[in-house]
Scaffold this motif. Sequence first.
Motif, short mmCIF file in Angstrom:
data_model
loop_
_atom_site.label_atom_id
_atom_site.label_comp_id
_atom_site.label_asym_id
_atom_site.label_seq_id
_atom_site.Cartn_x
_atom_site.Cartn_y
_atom_site.Cartn_z
N ALA A 207 -15.26 45.61 -7.92
CA ALA A 207 -15.72 45.45 -9.30
C ALA A 207 -14.69 44.74 -10.18
O ALA A 207 -14.94 44.51 -11.36
CB ALA A 207 -16.06 46.81 -9.89
N ALA A 208 -13.54 44.40 -9.60
CA ALA A 208 -12.51 43.70 -10.34
C ALA A 208 -11.80 42.74 -9.39
O ALA A 208 -11.80 42.95 -8.18
CB ALA A 208 -11.52 44.68 -10.95
N TYR A 209 -11.22 41.71 -9.95
CA TYR A 209 -10.52 40.72 -9.14
C TYR A 209 -9.30 40.22 -9.92
O TYR A 209 -9.24 40.31 -11.14
CB TYR A 209 -11.42 39.55 -8.77
CG TYR A 209 -11.93 38.78 -9.97
CD1 TYR A 209 -11.27 37.65 -10.43
CD2 TYR A 209 -13.09 39.19 -10.64
CE1 TYR A 209 -11.73 36.94 -11.53
CE2 TYR A 209 -13.55 38.49 -11.74
CZ TYR A 209 -12.87 37.38 -12.18
OH TYR A 209 -13.32 36.69 -13.28
N GLU A 210 -8.36 39.67 -9.16
CA GLU A 210 -7.13 39.14 -9.75
C GLU A 210 -7.12 37.63 -9.63
O GLU A 210 -7.53 37.07 -8.61
CB GLU A 210 -5.92 39.73 -9.04
CG GLU A 210 -4.61 39.32 -9.67
CD GLU A 210 -3.41 39.93 -8.96
OE1 GLU A 210 -2.40 39.21 -8.86
OE2 GLU A 210 -3.50 41.08 -8.51
N THR A 211 -6.65 36.98 -10.68
CA THR A 211 -6.43 35.55 -10.65
C THR A 211 -5.26 35.24 -11.57
O THR A 211 -5.19 35.75 -12.69
CB THR A 211 -7.69 34.75 -11.05
OG1 THR A 211 -7.42 33.36 -10.97
CG2 THR A 211 -8.21 35.09 -12.42
N SER A 212 -4.32 34.47 -11.09
CA SER A 212 -3.13 34.07 -11.84
C SER A 212 -2.39 35.27 -12.42
O SER A 212 -1.85 35.21 -13.52
CB SER A 212 -3.51 33.11 -12.97
OG SER A 212 -4.16 31.97 -12.46
N LYS B 5 -10.85 32.78 -15.26
CA LYS B 5 -11.69 33.83 -14.69
C LYS B 5 -12.87 33.20 -13.97
O LYS B 5 -13.22 32.05 -14.20
CB LYS B 5 -12.14 34.84 -15.73
CG LYS B 5 -12.47 34.31 -17.08
CD LYS B 5 -12.70 35.45 -18.05
CE LYS B 5 -13.07 34.87 -19.39
NZ LYS B 5 -13.44 35.83 -20.36
N SER B 6 -13.48 33.97 -13.07
CA SER B 6 -14.56 33.45 -12.23
C SER B 6 -15.85 33.24 -13.00
O SER B 6 -16.65 32.37 -12.66
CB SER B 6 -14.84 34.42 -11.09
OG SER B 6 -13.71 34.56 -10.28
#
Length: 174
Positions: free
Chosen positions: A101-106, A145-146
């Motif tokens: 339900a969550a993701y990491e980017t940068s 963000k995606s």
Amino acid sequence: MTLRMWVTSELFLTYDVLKRWLRYRGFDVSHVMNLTDVDDKIIKRVLREGSTLEEITEKYSKLFFDDLSLLNVIPADKYPRATDHIEDIVDLIEGLKAKGAAYETSGSTYFKVDSFSDYGKLVKLEKRESGARRTEANDTDEYDKSDARDFALWKAYKDEDGEVKWNSALGKFP
């Protein structure tokens, strides 16, 4: 009435009236109101004024409570501050990431709106196509963000954040 007080009243009188009505009807009301004590605007103010995070948040918390008192708003039962719950926040985010339900980017972590099928149902938000990318018109966040609808749970530390930071399993915050 000052502009600051007008904004405060606009935001919080509704909750006060609802709480009073529920109590009048015999409900036991437990009111918890978050005090935002760290965000991008507060960090910028800390840097601009050369103050500490604590000095800035105490100053504006006092003004907020003064306004509520002048408006005769019944105080909440609890006023938790985000900075008092960093470990709890990290645990919650790690749980959301484990569930997809969550993701990491940068270095920042975002809630994946598409992971919750009923997101927006309470306020009757229309479903939009997933994967909608940011555009100049809807870009209110400087982070990648995606999906434009996803929102930050944990923002990566940047050098310009100065001394306002926490080390955690998610990396430096903010």
